[in-house]
Design a protein around this motif. Structure first.
Motif, short mmCIF file in Angstrom:
data_model
loop_
_atom_site.label_atom_id
_atom_site.label_comp_id
_atom_site.label_asym_id
_atom_site.label_seq_id
_atom_site.Cartn_x
_atom_site.Cartn_y
_atom_site.Cartn_z
N ILE A 54 9.54 1.57 -11.58
CA ILE A 54 8.51 1.13 -10.64
C ILE A 54 8.69 -0.35 -10.32
O ILE A 54 8.51 -0.79 -9.19
N GLY A 93 0.84 -1.20 0.00
CA GLY A 93 0.00 0.00 0.00
C GLY A 93 0.87 1.25 0.00
O GLY A 93 0.64 2.19 -0.76
N ALA A 94 1.89 1.22 0.85
CA ALA A 94 2.82 2.36 0.89
C ALA A 94 3.54 2.50 -0.45
O ALA A 94 3.79 3.61 -0.93
N PHE A 95 3.83 1.37 -1.07
CA PHE A 95 4.47 1.39 -2.38
C PHE A 95 3.59 2.11 -3.40
O PHE A 95 4.08 2.89 -4.22
N SER A 148 1.43 14.29 -18.60
CA SER A 148 1.96 13.26 -17.73
C SER A 148 0.88 12.63 -16.87
O SER A 148 -0.13 13.24 -16.56
N PHE A 183 1.57 4.47 -2.87
CA PHE A 183 1.75 5.91 -2.65
C PHE A 183 2.99 6.43 -3.36
O PHE A 183 2.96 7.42 -4.07
N ALA A 184 4.09 5.74 -3.10
CA ALA A 184 5.35 6.17 -3.70
C ALA A 184 5.23 6.15 -5.22
O ALA A 184 5.65 7.09 -5.91
N ALA A 185 4.61 5.10 -5.75
CA ALA A 185 4.50 4.97 -7.20
C ALA A 185 3.62 6.06 -7.79
O ALA A 185 3.88 6.57 -8.87
N PHE A 199 -4.59 14.01 2.37
CA PHE A 199 -4.48 14.79 1.14
C PHE A 199 -5.82 15.34 0.68
O PHE A 199 -5.91 15.92 -0.39
N LEU A 223 1.06 0.22 6.39
CA LEU A 223 1.05 1.14 5.25
C LEU A 223 1.57 2.50 5.68
O LEU A 223 2.47 3.07 5.05
N HIS A 275 0.00 9.20 -13.83
CA HIS A 275 0.61 8.32 -12.84
C HIS A 275 -0.22 7.06 -12.67
O HIS A 275 -1.34 6.97 -13.17
N LEU A 276 0.37 6.13 -11.98
CA LEU A 276 -0.25 4.83 -11.80
C LEU A 276 -1.43 4.93 -10.83
O LEU A 276 -1.37 5.66 -9.85
N LEU A 334 11.40 10.28 -19.79
CA LEU A 334 10.44 10.20 -18.69
C LEU A 334 9.23 9.36 -19.08
O LEU A 334 8.22 9.35 -18.40
N LEU A 353 9.14 4.45 1.86
CA LEU A 353 9.04 4.18 0.43
C LEU A 353 8.94 5.43 -0.41
O LEU A 353 9.46 5.48 -1.52
N MET A 404 3.37 9.00 -6.88
CA MET A 404 4.03 10.30 -6.89
C MET A 404 5.01 10.44 -8.04
O MET A 404 5.53 11.51 -8.30
N ILE A 405 5.32 9.33 -8.69
CA ILE A 405 6.27 9.38 -9.80
C ILE A 405 5.49 9.43 -11.12
O ILE A 405 4.63 8.60 -11.36
N ASN A 406 5.79 10.41 -11.92
CA ASN A 406 5.04 10.60 -13.16
C ASN A 406 5.73 9.99 -14.36
O ASN A 406 6.92 9.72 -14.34
N PHE A 407 4.96 9.81 -15.41
CA PHE A 407 5.55 9.43 -16.69
C PHE A 407 4.83 10.19 -17.78
O PHE A 407 3.71 10.64 -17.59
#
Ligand SMILES: Nc1ncnc2c1ncn2[C@@H]1O[C@H](COP(=O)(O)OP(=O)(O)OP(=O)(O)O)[C@@H](O)[C@H]1O
Ligand SMILES: [Mg+2]
Lengths: 251, 348, 270
Positions: C199, B47-49, B66, B51-53, B99, C162, B68-69, C190, C169, B55-58
């Motif tokens: 990822i 679940g935390a992952f 752009s 979140f991290a994912a 948020f 979490l 995100h997942l 990117l 994380l 926040m990363i854009n493509f």
């Protein structure tokens, strides 16, 4: 007190992708000894340690802790005897607050609440982290995390303390503090480190791993005086044993 | 496509809370019974992952913008339906509290829209069916894209239904559908593509991870009939409760207050079985025309609005001015009290 | 898009507020969760053309934040960040609902504008209540409250995991993302081709970490049960808190406080 002996015989470990991390490792560590395991990056140090409490299972070979061989049946008892501090403290601190985290083990041992509280207080004081009790782990600095991680392990009163690079990432003061802490721990200590000066100070005995085999095993000072061995295993003499290059004094 | 508190009526929000809570309870039981305890930390950490994912854009192919997942389908592939549902739900809990994505009352809706469809529909009945056990790269991508699209379409449609039946937004049903579905078609395709890329990377590097997700709850143990039946039951329940609340009275709380205190005036527009039936019919007719502006305004303003249903705009002026002045005063009063309290805290 | 580091810092800040010590902080978390729920339900229960009657409800967030010593500017800034989204959603109402609602001098205000304003106000109130709940309670206590209000343990425990690992994380993700950005020129690099493996790597590391955590738990005698110390209880203070605020909300719901006060003032003036 021979029952806290650690015996590793012809241990071999091959990771799922075929990497041979340990080829053939044998060693015996007696009660009360303080032993350092050193070697280059990728020599197999972490892999060896992770066998000592059954996280990894050997491809072949045998491990005995105390009077028991390490098997599925003896695993719970052995995990209680062998306290392991991981390389990354974040893996070890998973509860909401420092208190809860340190109390996690004692609660699982089935101790009553009052005794748990006492124990938590005692070990936190021992590692100099009593003031952090109510903090969540993610608000701690690296050194504080490390100290609390050690407290979580001490709270189980282990007979053998195993640590993977305990001083990495610590500032000089925290490192000193930790070394004091380790010196006071009376039972068997086994740790890996790249901090060779600490090894000289804390361990009478050193084991050198190289490419998955034991290259040398003996008194620490003897090993650090063997220049050929050090060169072959990508190691060097600790600074405290070299002449001082700045002021020109020394040997 | 998070649903927001501000667009929800208590009836819809409350019902969806019930549905989400029930599904969480059931899934928790399943996870506890069928999976080993190592799954619980894994779920949390994944679940935390997410979140991290997120926040990363493509850069989205061919558009330059752009994205995100989302992660719902990915979690289902990694963890299986029950554990994935719980994990998505907890991601949404944190998002709503920290948020302001969605809100606390809207949490039920969001958990249902973003958790139920990917975990219990898209993954077991579409992804697994198409992908099989040893999918090729293309097959996997196709499976992921179709599954993600279906999951998101259902979720988006659910958002439309919840919004329209809450009656806070004036957006007509048809317009809303036409707006939502195509956007989520695009989002779904991208989500499917990304999920496929990540899954194939992991499958190549660490096949055991992808295999682990396949084992615990196979679609064989999750018969389509059961899912459809429970889904049908849930929607009947939801439809029933919502339309009952909505027709009995536009706002459930007002109705509840009237019941408790015995006051008549708040019940406003409804008198007798006729009106109830009439408005029930209106709700069940798929496109309810929310023209209760006058009724509602009338109900709220009580005796001031005597000009009949035409609702003479100038007649409202008096109340509006008084209301505006009062609003400012109450705001000033609230902050004044806050200021005093704060001072006292500091001196205490 | 939000910068990752900024988001993490923000999360930490909101979380740290909960370590404060005030009358409100000391209340049992269940009381605060329940009161927040009652507040939100009451606020959203108004019909869509209600605007002025919502204002008196500010009393709850303002009083709680003050008693809880929360930094007002910070909370206001966090709420303001959400308003644009509410505006986008509310903007559609004036387009579809052009019926005249009230005429003030030369200005004709349609129902759509009123309901749009109402949506924004609702957003401010509900979002504010959520932030304040976290600020005076803390996520961990909210979880604990949820559990003691009947949420299954499996769910709350993994919720705690979490939350714990979000910090680890996101920092890991931020490092990976920074590395990618530094080595890609402009938008090139990117795209999906680098996103997938990035990822994927993060996922694998996460997975291995979960295994190590489980190992650390086993090493400390974990058998599937979580023990927690229960710190607070639901006493008279809590009961009074929930009942008191609920009464206030119900009264404000039934009587338009703003209208009432406004009439008082305009009546006195004329
Ligand atoms: N999970 C894994 N899968 C495959 N190979 C691995 C895995 N973990 C470690 N290895 C490999 O096994 C070997 C030994 O690794 P190990 O982590 O034990 O080294 P180390 O001595 O602890 O090194 P360092 O000083 O860098 O910590 C290395 O070659 C490493 O690449
Ligand atoms: Mg290592």
């Amino acid at each position: 007190m021979s029952h806290h002996i650690v015996e590793v015989k012809h241990l071999q470990h091959i990771y799922a992708d075929g990497t041979v991390a340990l080829q053939d490792v044998s060693l015996t560590i007696h009660h009360g000894e303080s032993v350092a395991i050193i070697g280059a990056n990728g020599a197999g140090k972490s892999t060896l340690l992770l066998h000592l409490n059954g996280y990894l299972t050997a491809n072949s070979g045998e491990i005995r802790i105390g009077d028991f061989p390490l098997t599925k049946k003896t695993l719970p008892e052995i995990r209680r005897t062998v306290g392991m501090v991981f390389q990354d403290a974040d893996d070890q601190l998973f509860m909401p607050t420092v208190f809860d985290d340190v109390a996690f083990g004692p609660f699982n041992l089935g101790l009553p609440v009052d005794e748990v509280k006492q124990r938590v207080k005692a070990v936190l004081e021992q590692v100099g982290a009593a003031h952090l009790q109510e903090k969540p782990p993610y608000h701690l600095s690296g050194g504080e995390k490390k100290r609390v991680a050690i407290a979580t392990v001490l709270s189980m009163s282990p007979d053998i303390l195993v640590m993977d690079e305990p001083t990495s990432g610590l500032d000089p003061f925290a490192r000193r503090q930790l070394m004091g802490l380790l010196r006071d721990f009376q039972h068997t200590k086994i740790f890996t480190s790249h901090d060779l000066d600490m090894v000289v100070e804390l361990c009478q005995r050193t084991i050198v791993l190289h490419k998955g085999i034991v290259k040398a095993d003996g008194p620490t000072l003897e090993i650090f005086n063997d220049d050929a061995l050090l060169a072959e295993c990508r190691l060097e003499k600790p600074l405290s044993m070299q002449g001082c290059p700045v002021c020109g004094k020394g040997r | 496509m998070h649903m927001a508190d501000a667009l929800l009526s208590p009836a819809v929000g409350g019902t969806m809370w019930g549905v989400a809570a029930g599904t969480i309870a059931y899934s928790s039981m399943k996870v506890k019974k069928e999976l080993d305890d190592s799954k619980v930390p894994l779920m949390g950490v994944l679940g935390a992952f997410i979140f991290a994912a997120q926040m990363i854009n493509f850069t989205i192919p061919a558009t330059g913008s752009s994205g995100h997942l989302g992660g719902g389908l990915l979690l289902a592939i990694l963890l299986g339906p029950y554990a994935a549902f719980l994990t998505i739900a907890s991601v949404l809990v944190v998002q709503s509290l920290f948020f302001a994505d969605g809100g606390i009352l809207a949490l039920g809706c969001n958990i249902f829209n973003l958790g139920f469809f990917p975990a219990f529909i898209a993954y077991p009945f579409i992804y697994r069916k198409i992908a099989g056990s040893q999918p090729s790269r293309t097959r996997l991508s196709i499976a992921a894209i179709i599954a993600a699209v279906v999951g998101l379409q259902m979720g988006a449609f659910s958002v439309v239904l919840e919004t329209v039946s809450s009656g806070i937004s004036s957006l007509p049903f048809s317009t809303f559908v036409v707006l939502m579905q195509p956007i989520h078609l695009a989002i779904g395709i991208v989500e499917g593509l990304v999920t496929a890329t990540v899954v194939s990377f992991v499958a190549a590097a660490r096949p055991e991870i992808i295999r682990a997700g396949n084992d615990p709850v196979t679609p064989g143990r999750l018969p389509l009939r059961n899912v459809l039946l429970s889904f049908l039951a849930a929607s009947l329940l939801i439809g029933g409760i919502v339309s009952w609340f909505a027709s009995e009275n536009p706002d459930g709380l007002e109705w509840a207050i009237a019941k408790v205190t015995g006051t008549e005036e708040v019940t406003g527009t409804e008198e007798g079985v006729h009106t109830i039936l009439a408005s029930l019919q209106e709700k069940i007719a798929f496109l309810p025309d929310y023209s209760f502006k006058q009724e509602a305004a009338g109900a709220a303003e009580g005796e001031n609005n005597v000009d009949g249903p035409e609702g003479d705009a100038s007649g409202r002026l008096g109340t509006s001015v008084a209301g505006g002045v009062g609003a400012l005063i109450s705001l000033a009063l609230a902050f004044g009290i806050g200021f005093v309290l704060r001072r006292r805290q500091q001196f205490a | 898009m939000r910068s990752i580091d900024g988001a993490v810092l923000d999360l930490k800040r909101l979380d740290l507020l909960a370590t404060g010590d005030s009358v409100i902080h000391r209340l049992d978390a269940r009381a605060k969760v329940l009161t927040t729920l009652v507040f939100i339900v009451t606020v959203v229960s108004f019909n869509r053309y209600e605007f002025t009657a919502l204002f008196p409800f500010f009393i709850y967030p303002v009083v709680t934040a003050s008693l809880g010593n929360l930094p007002g500017g910070y909370i206001v800034r966090k709420i303001i960040m959400v308003i644009p989204f509410a505006f986008v959603v509310g903007m559609l109402n004036p387009i579809f609902d052009r019926e005249l609602f009230v005429r003030i001098g030369p200005f004709a205000i349609t129902g759509g504008w009123i309901s749009c304003a109402s949506i924004i106000l609702r957003t401010v109130l509900t979002v504010g209540a959520a932030f304040i709940l976290v600020g005076v309670t803390g996520f961990l206590s909210v979880c604990e409250a949820l559990e003691r209000l009947g949420t299954p343990r499996t769910f709350t425990v993994q919720l705690l995991f979490l939350y714990r690992y979000i910090f680890v994380l996101t920092e890991e993700g931020a490092r990976a993302s920074r590395a990618r950005e530094l080595r890609s020129c402009g938008r090139k690099g990117l795209g999906l081709a680098s996103f997938g493996p990035l990822i994927g790597h993060l996922l694998i590391r996460t997975w291995l970490r979960a295994e190590r955590i489980h190992m650390a738990m086993l090493a400390r005698g974990f058998t599937g049960e979580f023990h927690s110390r229960q710190v607070s209880g639901f006493g008279w203070r809590e009961l009074f808190y929930v009942a008191g605020w609920s009464a206030v909300f119900v009264v404000l719901r039934m009587e338009n406080g703003a209208q009432w006060m406004g009439r008082l003032v305009t009546g006195v003036l004329s």
